[in-house]
Write an enzyme that holds these catalytic residues in place. Structure first.
Site, PDB file in Angstrom:
ATOM      1  N   ARG A  42     -34.594  26.898  20.990  1.00 35.66           N
ATOM      2  CA  ARG A  42     -34.102  26.049  20.008  1.00 35.66           C
ATOM      3  C   ARG A  42     -35.222  25.653  18.702  1.00 35.66           C
ATOM      4  NH1 ARG A  42     -34.466  20.279  19.128  1.00 35.66           N
ATOM      5  NH2 ARG A  42     -32.549  19.277  18.582  1.00 35.66           N
ATOM      6  N   LYS A  91     -43.510  21.042  17.989  1.00 39.27           N
ATOM      7  CA  LYS A  91     -43.944  19.992  18.712  1.00 39.27           C
ATOM      8  C   LYS A  91     -45.337  19.506  18.407  1.00 39.27           C
ATOM      9  CE  LYS A  91     -39.750  19.464  21.538  1.00 39.27           C
ATOM     10  NZ  LYS A  91     -39.103  19.572  22.915  1.00 39.27           N
TER      11      LYS A  91
END
Length: 266
Positions: free
Chosen positions: A247, A212
């Site tokens: 994840r 991210k």
């Protein structure tokens, strides 16, 4: 992987515009090959998504989402690869479950489609409730909090209550603090440090920091595919905080890091 380590969920986006792997796995054979590889590398589930949820992304129709994911999920299921479906739509979740998906990963926690909670309740499968405030096109405008940890905990708790009221079994609920969704980098770090507080809510916690943008900022603007070492570090720290699962895009890096962590603490 073994039972004393977090579940590792591998990311498989069959989209043209996801922030990290958009366009790489639009072809069915390429998607299935990559999903099988993620499983072989140690992912317990492969999370298949047909709509990008990156900041600023535009929505696609449900039938497009279904056309993208159902053949991939069906093929992975036939190959013995457990899958989850990354969607906010009840119709897409239902189609994915019919194709063999075992988990619903709903980044909206039932807010984007009120029918989703009924689907999750009827299916009886694990249901990931992520903290969410709005769709990708405008979500960063909603990144305003009095106390990000307290506010996210309260808003997640409200979604848990809504799921329970809709008939979702408590044992099926998994929560996700929603890093990157209506969050700044500062918010993401605060939520990461507060993971024990979310674990303390009494539900399994899924941590999804992989590649991210806040990691990119930390690494002086490094592009998404070059953030896997940082991602693996977050996976170890999340495991230390007691999360149920992580994840990630690069399964092997996280599996290796978690094995080192387990050996280190034994």
């Amino acid at each position: 992987m073994t039972d004393d380590l977090p579940v590792v969920i591998g990311v498989l986006n069959v989209t043209p515009d996801s922030f990290s792997d958009g366009g790489l796995y639009e072809d069915l054979s390429a998607a299935v090959e990559h999903g099988v590889l993620l499983y072989q590398q140690g992912a317990q589930y492969v999370d298949v998504g047909g709509e990008s949820t990156r900041p600023g992304a535009t929505r696609v129709d449900a039938d497009v989402e279904i056309e993208r994911i159902v053949p991939v999920i069906a093929a992975l299921h036939a190959a013995g690869v457990p899958t989850s479906v990354d969607t906010t739509r009840a119709a897409v979740a239902s189609a994915a479950l019919d194709a063999g998906a075992a988990i619903i990963n709903d980044v909206s926690g039932g807010l984007a489609d009120p029918a989703m909670l009924a689907v999750a309740a009827s299916a009886g499968c694990p249901y990931v409730i992520m903290h969410w405030r709005g769709h990708s096109a405008s979500m960063q405008e909603l990144a305003t909090y009095t106390d990000v940890v307290a506010d996210v905990r309260a808003e997640l708790s409200a979604r848990i209550d809504a799921a329970l009221d809709a008939g979702v079994d408590a044992s099926s609920i998994i929560i996700d603090p929603g890093l990157g969704f209506a969050k700044t980098a500062t918010h993401n770090w605060a939520l990461s440090r507060a993971l024990p507080s979310f674990v303390g809510l009494g539900y399994p916690v899924l941590f999804a920091a992989s590649r991210k943008s806040y990691l990119g900022l930390l690494l002086d603007g490094r592009p998404a595919p070059q953030r896997d070492v940082a991602t693996a570090a977050t996976s170890v720290l999340a495991a230390q905080a007691g999360v149920w699962g992580v994840r990630v895009h690069d399964v092997q890096a996280t599996v290796d890091a978690l094995k080192v962590w387990r050996e280190w603490i034994e």
